[in-house]
Design an enzyme around this catalytic site. Structure first.
Site, PDB file in Angstrom:
ATOM      1  N   LYS A 147       0.858  -1.224   0.002  1.00  0.00           N
ATOM      2  CA  LYS A 147       0.015   0.209   0.038  1.00  0.00           C
ATOM      3  C   LYS A 147       0.948   1.037  -0.067  1.00  0.00           C
ATOM      4  O   LYS A 147       1.648   1.326   1.062  1.00  0.00           O
ATOM      5  CB  LYS A 147      -1.020   0.017   1.281  1.00  0.00           C
ATOM      6  N   HIS A 178     -10.507  -7.196  -3.765  1.00  0.00           N
ATOM      7  CA  HIS A 178      -9.884  -5.924  -2.848  1.00  0.00           C
ATOM      8  C   HIS A 178     -10.468  -6.038  -1.354  1.00  0.00           C
ATOM      9  O   HIS A 178     -11.547  -7.062  -1.359  1.00  0.00           O
ATOM     10  CB  HIS A 178     -10.792  -4.759  -3.204  1.00  0.00           C
TER      11      HIS A 178
HETATM   12  O1  GKR Z   1      -7.441   0.319   4.441  1.00  0.00           O
HETATM   13  O2  GKR Z   1      -5.997   1.629   4.239  1.00  0.00           O
HETATM   14  C1  GKR Z   1      -6.546   0.847   3.718  1.00  0.00           C
HETATM   15  C2  GKR Z   1      -6.604   0.601   2.150  1.00  0.00           C
HETATM   16  O3  GKR Z   1      -6.094   1.471   1.680  1.00  0.00           O
HETATM   17  C3  GKR Z   1      -8.255   0.641   1.999  1.00  0.00           C
HETATM   18  O4  GKR Z   1      -8.886   1.499   2.286  1.00  0.00           O
HETATM   19  C4  GKR Z   1      -8.364   0.316   0.327  1.00  0.00           C
HETATM   20  O5  GKR Z   1      -9.716   0.449   0.166  1.00  0.00           O
HETATM   21  O6  GKR Z   1      -7.357  -1.702   0.545  1.00  0.00           O
HETATM   22  C5  GKR Z   1      -7.811  -0.691  -0.284  1.00  0.00           C
HETATM   23  C6  GKR Z   1      -7.269  -0.748  -1.490  1.00  0.00           C
HETATM   24  O7  GKR Z   1      -6.694  -1.717  -2.015  1.00  0.00           O
HETATM   25  O8  GKR Z   1      -7.452   0.394  -2.108  1.00  0.00           O
HETATM   26 MG    MG Z   2      -6.700  -0.709  -3.953  1.00  0.00          MG
END
Ligand code: GKR
Ligand code: MG
Length: 430
Positions: free
Chosen positions: A200, A328
């Protein structure tokens, strides 16, 4: 066989569980993640279960729709959909999950209300159907195309501890420097056996994120790698990064904002683009097709696509347009993970390890505690329905967390402002 059983009541219980200080484009995770647990009770005293979003807006819309199920047969998914559609309005325009600021909380997107509520009830009704037919949900979905579903190691840049220190720090420690990210991956892979790695991104300056990904590529040669900055990079930055990661990426997830931003990146690079931000419903799917499919892989999520059967239809569409499909995830517990596993097992056209936040959680709602991965995969339960049940004590404890935690809507931006009052969350940031 079991047509005489009808739905008597729908219970929705909000819960909260610990969530580490994970960084993302929108800000940082708060100490408590919210979900809701659905229990659909029938006249024959069976209970079908599910887990979904738990933000206040979702609780409100679930409460509004729940009475509409009374008297329905658990087999009548179409009637359930009709009743939900009549009661729940999307109350907004289809969202690209984008605005001035990135919102990464689909649980609060009112434009997805109908799909989210239908999904919430569909899974619990499928659980009931499976119990009545003595068959696992995967069999109701057409049978298992695979016995076990692979998931990926989902890495986050993170702080060692929440600023408000509401409880003891998580065991992963700080994750900022490349060496710390390699250690994070190692810990997760040793514990779960994951084969693919997702990073991420969109939280730190891109050079730092590229350095981390290159360190991961070196430490785990041959492991499929993905990076996901949640559209927090301009097209120019996205192209610079993809060049620096040449030969390293399996796919490139949501680098630039909007479908048109993604199309610009696709025109100038040959790495396949994946999304959970710009193809989030059928209208957006059609938009992508009209543009010649700049997005090649849809990261679906049954919680906001409208359920397990809708996601199966989406898989067929992806196949038709020669696109890939994977999944996702947001912060979740074992009921969601089990539903994802049944669904993923039923979709022959699934070629990538799915995302899951599961390793970041240390609590559980299902009987028997945390679900066990083998070599990075989860076996598809063979018991009737979802094949998992709720631990009543855990439900009480997690509901008690919700009563006391004070969080009612996910707010990564507000939480980040506690660390940095000047943080705006404006995107694209880099
Ligand atoms: O939980 O910080 C998080 C993720 O960034 C999530 O909110 C996203 O929706 O995991 C997700 C993604 O793949 O974009
Ligand atoms: Mg994503």
């Amino acid at each position: 066989m079991s047509k005489q059983h009808t739905i008597r009541r729908v219970h929705v219980t909000p819960i909260a569980f610990r969530d580490p200080p994970l960084l993302n484009a929108a800000g940082i995770h708060e100490p408590w993640a919210l979900r809701s647990i659905i229990q659909i009770e029938t006249s024959c005293a069976r209970v079908g279960i599910n887990e979904t979003y738990g933000d206040q807006a979702m609780l409100d819309v679930l409460a509004k729709a729940a009475p509409a199920l009374e008297g329905l047969s658990p087999w009548d998914l179409n009637a359930m959909e009709t009743r939900v559609r009549a009661l729940v309005q999307p109350d907004g325009h289809t969202s690209e999950f984008l605005g001035e600021q990135i919102s990464l909380a689909p649980g609060t997107h009112v434009s997805k209300n109908v799909a989210k509520v239908i999904s919430a009830f569909e899974v619990a009704m499928l659980d009931l159907q499976g119990q009545l037919a003595n068959a696992p949900v995967v069999d109701l979905l057409g049978g298992a195309a695979r016995d076990a579903v692979p998931f990926s190691a989902y890495l986050f840049f993170k702080y060692a501890e929440h600023i408000d220190k509401p409880y003891a720090a998580d065991p992963f420690g700080e994750g900022i420097a490349p060496a710390q990210m390699v250690a994070q991956a190692r810990r997760m892979i040793e514990q779960y056996g994951f084969k693919s790695i997702k990073l991420k991104a969109g939280a730190l300056p891109p050079e730092q994120e590229v350095a981390a990904l290159l360190a991961l590529a070196k430490a785990f040669p041959g492991a499929p790698l993905r990076i996901d900055p949640n559209a927090n990079w301009t097209v120019a930055t996205s192209l610079k990064v993809v060049e620096q990661l040449r030969g390293v990426l399996e796919y490139y997830e949501d680098p630039a904002p909007g479908l048109h931003g993604m199309a610009e990146v696709a025109r100038a690079s040959d790495v396949p683009l994946a999304t959970n931000m710009v193809v989030t419903d059928y209208k957006e799917f059609a938009d992508n097709v009209r543009l010649g499919c700049p997005v090649r892989i849809v990261l679906s999520d049954h919680h906001y696509w409208g359920g397990l059967r809708t996601t199966q239809q989406l898989a067929r569409l992806c196949q038709t347009f020669d696109m890939g499909l994977s999944m996702h995830s947001n912060s979740h517990l074992g009921i969601s993970l089990t539903a994802m596993t049944h669904l993923a097992a039923s979709v022959p056209h699934l070629a990538y390890a799915c995302d899951t936040h599961y390793p970041w959680q240390d609590e559980e709602i299902v009987q028997g505690g945390r679900l066990q991965f083998e070599n990075g995969s989860l076996r598809v339960p063979r018991g009737p329905g979802l094949g998992v049940s709720i631990d009543p004590q855990a439900l009480e404890r997690l509901h008690d967390n919700w009563l006391h935690c004070g969080t009612r809507n996910r707010d990564d931006l507000g939480q980040m402002r506690k660390y940095d009052p000047t943080f705006t969350g404006k995107q694209p940031r880099y």
